[in-house]
Every structure is written in C-alpha cells, then in structure tokens.
Write a protein that holds these residues in place. Structure first.
Motif, PDB file in Angstrom:
ATOM      1  N   ARG A 287       0.832  -1.209   0.000  1.00 27.18           N
ATOM      2  CA  ARG A 287       0.000   0.000   0.000  1.00 27.18           C
ATOM      3  C   ARG A 287       0.863   1.253   0.000  1.00 27.18           C
ATOM      4  NH1 ARG A 287      -5.316  -1.075   0.874  1.00 27.18           N
ATOM      5  NH2 ARG A 287      -5.833  -3.038   1.935  1.00 27.18           N
ATOM      6  N   ALA A 288       0.644   2.130  -0.964  1.00 26.80           N
ATOM      7  CA  ALA A 288       1.279   3.439  -0.955  1.00 26.80           C
ATOM      8  C   ALA A 288       0.587   4.320   0.077  1.00 26.80           C
ATOM      9  CB  ALA A 288       1.189   4.072  -2.342  1.00 26.80           C
ATOM     10  N   GLY A 289       1.340   5.257   0.635  1.00 24.52           N
ATOM     11  CA  GLY A 289       0.783   6.137   1.659  1.00 24.52           C
ATOM     12  C   GLY A 289       1.135   5.618   3.031  1.00 24.52           C
ATOM     13  N   HIS A 290       1.937   6.373   3.766  1.00 22.17           N
ATOM     14  CA  HIS A 290       2.463   5.883   5.037  1.00 22.17           C
ATOM     15  C   HIS A 290       1.366   5.585   6.054  1.00 22.17           C
ATOM     16  CE1 HIS A 290       6.547   6.423   3.776  1.00 22.17           C
ATOM     17  NE2 HIS A 290       6.386   7.724   3.557  1.00 22.17           N
ATOM     18  N   SER A 291       0.374   6.465   6.177  1.00 21.43           N
ATOM     19  CA  SER A 291      -0.620   6.291   7.239  1.00 21.43           C
ATOM     20  C   SER A 291      -1.450   5.039   7.030  1.00 21.43           C
ATOM     21  CB  SER A 291      -1.523   7.526   7.332  1.00 21.43           C
ATOM     22  OG  SER A 291      -2.233   7.724   6.117  1.00 21.43           O
ATOM     23  N   ILE A 292      -1.916   4.799   5.809  1.00 19.28           N
ATOM     24  CA  ILE A 292      -2.766   3.636   5.560  1.00 19.28           C
ATOM     25  C   ILE A 292      -1.948   2.356   5.586  1.00 19.28           C
ATOM     26  CG2 ILE A 292      -2.661   3.549   3.023  1.00 19.28           C
ATOM     27  CD1 ILE A 292      -5.878   3.341   5.131  1.00 19.28           C
ATOM     28  N   ALA A 293      -0.692   2.425   5.128  1.00 21.59           N
ATOM     29  CA  ALA A 293       0.186   1.254   5.178  1.00 21.59           C
ATOM     30  C   ALA A 293       0.520   0.897   6.621  1.00 21.59           C
ATOM     31  CB  ALA A 293       1.461   1.515   4.385  1.00 21.59           C
ATOM     32  N   ASP A 294       0.814   1.905   7.432  1.00 16.81           N
ATOM     33  CA  ASP A 294       1.119   1.655   8.841  1.00 16.81           C
ATOM     34  C   ASP A 294      -0.091   1.096   9.579  1.00 16.81           C
ATOM     35  OD1 ASP A 294       3.673   2.589   8.430  1.00 16.81           O
ATOM     36  OD2 ASP A 294       3.332   4.541   9.383  1.00 16.81           O
ATOM     37  N   ALA A 295      -1.271   1.628   9.278  1.00 16.89           N
ATOM     38  CA  ALA A 295      -2.488   1.166   9.953  1.00 16.89           C
ATOM     39  C   ALA A 295      -2.759  -0.304   9.648  1.00 16.89           C
ATOM     40  CB  ALA A 295      -3.674   2.028   9.536  1.00 16.89           C
ATOM     41  N   GLU A 296      -2.548  -0.710   8.400  1.00 20.32           N
ATOM     42  CA  GLU A 296      -2.757  -2.114   8.040  1.00 20.32           C
ATOM     43  C   GLU A 296      -1.778  -3.015   8.788  1.00 20.32           C
ATOM     44  OE1 GLU A 296      -3.329  -4.503   3.918  1.00 20.32           O
ATOM     45  OE2 GLU A 296      -1.398  -3.482   4.119  1.00 20.32           O
ATOM     46  N   TYR A 297      -0.509  -2.640   8.760  1.00 22.11           N
ATOM     47  CA  TYR A 297       0.521  -3.433   9.434  1.00 22.11           C
ATOM     48  C   TYR A 297       0.244  -3.550  10.930  1.00 22.11           C
ATOM     49  CZ  TYR A 297       5.143  -4.241  11.553  1.00 22.11           C
ATOM     50  OH  TYR A 297       6.183  -4.700  12.315  1.00 22.11           O
ATOM     51  N   GLU A 298      -0.110  -2.440  11.559  1.00 21.73           N
ATOM     52  CA  GLU A 298      -0.373  -2.457  13.001  1.00 21.73           C
ATOM     53  C   GLU A 298      -1.616  -3.277  13.335  1.00 21.73           C
ATOM     54  OE1 GLU A 298      -0.517   1.700  13.771  1.00 21.73           O
ATOM     55  OE2 GLU A 298       1.659   1.970  13.474  1.00 21.73           O
ATOM     56  N   ALA A 299      -2.633  -3.229  12.473  1.00 22.44           N
ATOM     57  CA  ALA A 299      -3.842  -4.020  12.712  1.00 22.44           C
ATOM     58  C   ALA A 299      -3.544  -5.512  12.606  1.00 22.44           C
ATOM     59  CB  ALA A 299      -4.937  -3.626  11.724  1.00 22.44           C
ATOM     60  N   ILE A 300      -2.743  -5.893  11.635  1.00 24.96           N
ATOM     61  CA  ILE A 300      -2.386  -7.307  11.479  1.00 24.96           C
ATOM     62  C   ILE A 300      -1.596  -7.781  12.688  1.00 24.96           C
ATOM     63  CG2 ILE A 300      -0.898  -8.870  10.155  1.00 24.96           C
ATOM     64  CD1 ILE A 300      -1.981  -7.536   7.622  1.00 24.96           C
ATOM     65  N   CYS A 301      -0.631  -6.986  13.136  1.00 26.08           N
ATOM     66  CA  CYS A 301       0.125  -7.346  14.338  1.00 26.08           C
ATOM     67  C   CYS A 301      -0.805  -7.472  15.545  1.00 26.08           C
ATOM     68  CB  CYS A 301       1.207  -6.309  14.621  1.00 26.08           C
ATOM     69  SG  CYS A 301       2.600  -6.316  13.448  1.00 26.08           S
ATOM     70  N   HIS A 302      -1.713  -6.511  15.691  1.00 30.03           N
ATOM     71  CA  HIS A 302      -2.611  -6.489  16.841  1.00 30.03           C
ATOM     72  C   HIS A 302      -3.468  -7.742  16.892  1.00 30.03           C
ATOM     73  CE1 HIS A 302      -5.472  -5.072  19.824  1.00 30.03           C
ATOM     74  NE2 HIS A 302      -6.458  -5.271  18.952  1.00 30.03           N
ATOM     75  N   TYR A 303      -4.153  -8.051  15.787  1.00 27.03           N
ATOM     76  CA  TYR A 303      -5.073  -9.177  15.812  1.00 27.03           C
ATOM     77  C   TYR A 303      -4.359 -10.520  15.727  1.00 27.03           C
ATOM     78  CZ  TYR A 303      -9.086  -6.105  15.776  1.00 27.03           C
ATOM     79  OH  TYR A 303     -10.018  -5.166  16.126  1.00 27.03           O
ATOM     80  N   ALA A 304      -3.127 -10.516  15.242  1.00 30.46           N
ATOM     81  CA  ALA A 304      -2.334 -11.741  15.271  1.00 30.46           C
ATOM     82  C   ALA A 304      -1.754 -11.997  16.660  1.00 30.46           C
ATOM     83  CB  ALA A 304      -1.205 -11.664  14.249  1.00 30.46           C
ATOM     84  N   GLY A 305      -1.816 -10.978  17.523  1.00 22.81           N
ATOM     85  CA  GLY A 305      -1.270 -11.115  18.861  1.00 22.81           C
ATOM     86  C   GLY A 305       0.240 -11.017  18.894  1.00 22.81           C
ATOM     87  N   LEU A 306       0.808 -10.289  17.948  1.00 24.27           N
ATOM     88  CA  LEU A 306       2.254 -10.150  17.845  1.00 24.27           C
ATOM     89  C   LEU A 306       2.672  -8.707  18.081  1.00 24.27           C
ATOM     90  CD1 LEU A 306       3.135 -12.189  14.627  1.00 24.27           C
ATOM     91  CD2 LEU A 306       3.677 -12.823  16.978  1.00 24.27           C
ATOM     92  N   PRO A 307       3.728  -8.476  18.852  1.00 23.72           N
ATOM     93  CA  PRO A 307       4.318  -7.132  18.877  1.00 23.72           C
ATOM     94  C   PRO A 307       5.009  -6.873  17.537  1.00 23.72           C
ATOM     95  CG  PRO A 307       5.712  -8.661  20.073  1.00 23.72           C
ATOM     96  CD  PRO A 307       4.466  -9.430  19.705  1.00 23.72           C
ATOM     97  N   THR A 308       5.121  -5.621  17.172  1.00 23.33           N
ATOM     98  CA  THR A 308       5.782  -5.306  15.898  1.00 23.33           C
ATOM     99  C   THR A 308       7.231  -5.789  15.879  1.00 23.33           C
ATOM    100  OG1 THR A 308       6.316  -3.091  16.734  1.00 23.33           O
ATOM    101  CG2 THR A 308       4.305  -3.325  15.424  1.00 23.33           C
ATOM    102  N   SER A 309       7.821  -6.009  17.042  1.00 20.14           N
ATOM    103  CA  SER A 309       9.194  -6.509  17.105  1.00 20.14           C
ATOM    104  C   SER A 309       9.309  -7.943  16.596  1.00 20.14           C
ATOM    105  CB  SER A 309       9.713  -6.428  18.542  1.00 20.14           C
ATOM    106  OG  SER A 309       8.907  -7.204  19.416  1.00 20.14           O
ATOM    107  N   ARG A 310       8.177  -8.636  16.469  1.00 17.22           N
ATOM    108  CA  ARG A 310       8.196 -10.012  15.950  1.00 17.22           C
ATOM    109  C   ARG A 310       7.606 -10.117  14.559  1.00 17.22           C
ATOM    110  NH1 ARG A 310       5.348 -14.037  19.792  1.00 17.22           N
ATOM    111  NH2 ARG A 310       5.756 -15.394  18.015  1.00 17.22           N
ATOM    112  N   MET A 311       7.293  -8.966  13.939  1.00 13.28           N
ATOM    113  CA  MET A 311       6.748  -8.976  12.578  1.00 13.28           C
ATOM    114  C   MET A 311       7.582  -8.031  11.712  1.00 13.28           C
ATOM    115  SD  MET A 311       3.971 -10.105  10.651  1.00 13.28           S
ATOM    116  CE  MET A 311       2.434 -10.119  11.586  1.00 13.28           C
ATOM    117  N   ASP A 312       8.557  -8.555  11.014  1.00 13.85           N
ATOM    118  CA  ASP A 312       9.339  -7.733  10.097  1.00 13.85           C
ATOM    119  C   ASP A 312       8.450  -7.292   8.942  1.00 13.85           C
ATOM    120  OD1 ASP A 312      11.496  -8.183  11.702  1.00 13.85           O
ATOM    121  OD2 ASP A 312      12.475  -9.615  10.375  1.00 13.85           O
ATOM    122  N   ARG A 313       8.757  -6.124   8.375  1.00 16.36           N
ATOM    123  CA  ARG A 313       7.917  -5.600   7.299  1.00 16.36           C
ATOM    124  C   ARG A 313       8.757  -5.170   6.115  1.00 16.36           C
ATOM    125  NH1 ARG A 313       3.888  -0.337   7.275  1.00 16.36           N
ATOM    126  NH2 ARG A 313       5.532   0.530   8.605  1.00 16.36           N
TER     127      ARG A 313
END
Length: 252
Positions: A20-46
C-alpha cells in the motif's frame, strides 16, 4: 532469496509483505495485522514492496509470511499496470515460487487471493468483485475442519471490498469459505498456504480509514462515503480476526 539478513533470530518471527502506498494507511494495516495476530511489531518484520525492489530475504528466519490488501489488481490488463505494479507482481511471484515449493505458512488477505491464486493457476477476474462493506461468509465442510478456522462460527460477517476475485479455483486448491456474491472467500493450497478475499485484520475503525483513503479509487461512488461509514459503525464484525490469531498460534 536465500541470503540471510542476520543471525540469532527466533523462528517465531513473521514477515509482512505490504504493497500500500501512503504511510498512514500502510502503517495502519501493518499495526492491525500485528494487533489481531497477537504479535508485537518486534516479531513482525515488514517489507513495503511499493517503495522499492524486494530485498534479499532468508525465509529460514521466519515461521510464516503474511500479506495484506493492495490498490493493485492482478487481473488488470498489462497495458494498464504501472511500472511499480509490474515490479511488485514480479517480486511477489518470485518469492511465492519459494514459499509454495516449501509449503511455507502463508496467509494472504485480499491481494493474497490475486497473488497466490494467479500463481497457482486460478482464474482471477472482475466477475465477483464486491463493494466495500460487510459480507456474510459461510465455512465449507473443509473450512470447519481447518485449523485456521478454529473458533469461527459456521456463518459470520466480515469486512471486504475488492474489484477482482477468484472465479475458478484450480483443482488442487481447497475451498474453505464462500458467500453468495463471491463464491471463493477463502482457500488453501497444499497444507499451509492460505488466502482470504475478506479482510481478517479489519474492524470498523480500520474500514472507515480505508473508505476515506480510497474514496476516489473506484471501489464506490464518493457520495456513498457517509452511508458506508454509518454502516461500518453499525456492523458487528468480531470473528474474522480469529484467523490471524490462529495463524500465529498454529505456526509460531
């Protein structure tokens, strides 16, 4: 793809491939996936593929790979695809060669249907596109028995919105979930390769952010934004997120 990016990384790390182009929408998607996967961002490389070519990735470092949605459509005519889209598709196809050969745990949400589906010979076109909103999803018998669907009711609501979809699955793919407007909502290839047409990472707040971001992207008429926002707020989509949690629990 085999050059390591460093050592000492636990196998419970996951890799997210974003487009996804656009930092805000790309960050929101990544953070939502980490959140619902139960993973801290430190365990999900992007890796953000829309920003540049795929770096060298050592898949041995990861327990699984996740990809989300995209403004790109795999079924678009080549003459309508930008240089960036063509590069992203080539990079995705190359890493899928290795992921599929390994039968490595893979979960593709929305754009995953186009990428994994196309890679595996599915017919992907605009026959079963759906406007943004809530879809009524039903598990198949195979879906009810699949470990990624543990905890899901036989029928549940999910947020979606897509211009293309699988019209015909290859014979070796297993249909896990379906709906009236879009017959292929979730499928599996081999034992560990999954794709969903709906968005397991979305809640109402996330959908509204997407609606605002893509208001002029052809998914819906811009004048419908207020109505779609009200419908999102009134929706009770609470089950699809379990798929992300299951993916991590099964493979970590």
């Amino acid at each position: 793809m085999s050059t390591s990016t460093g050592g000492g990384v636990p196998a419970s790390r996951f890799l997210f491939l974003g487009t996804r182009a656009g930092h805000s929408i790309a960050d929101a998607e990544y953070e939502a996936i980490c959140h619902y996967a139960g993973l801290p961002t430190s365990r999900m490389d992007r890796v953000r593929l829309e920003e540049g070519p795929m770096p060298q990735i050592d898949l041995d470092r990861y327990a699984g790979v996740i990809t989300g949605g995209s403004p790109f459509n795999s079924s678009d005519p080549i003459t309508e695809k930008s240089v960036v889209q063509q590069r992203v598709e080539a990079d995705m196809s190359k890493i899928l060669d290795e992921i599929v050969a390994r039968d490595m745990p893979f979960l593709g949400a929305c754009y995953g249907v186009g990428t994994l589906g196309t890679h595996q010979g599915a017919v992907v076109d605009r026959t079963f596109g759906e406007p943004p909103g809530t879809g009524h999803i039903e598990l198949t018998d195979a879906g009810r028995a699949d470990p990624l669907c543990v905890g899901l009711p036989d029928k549940f609501d999910a947020f979606l919105g897509h211009k293309e979809a699988v019209r015909e699955l290859p014979s070796h793919a297993v249909l896990l979930a379906t709906s009236g407007p879009c017959p292929v909502q979730m499928f599996r290839v081999k034992k560990n390769l999954y794709a969903t047409q709906f968005h397991p990472e979305l809640d109402s707040t996330g959908l509204i952010e997407r609606l605002q971001e893509y208001r002029h992207a052809g998914y819906f008429h811009p004048d419908e934004l207020d109505r779609l926002t009200r419908e999102a707020l009134a929706s009770e989509v609470v089950h699809p997120q379990q798929i992300l949690k299951n993916f991590v629990e099964v493979y970590a």
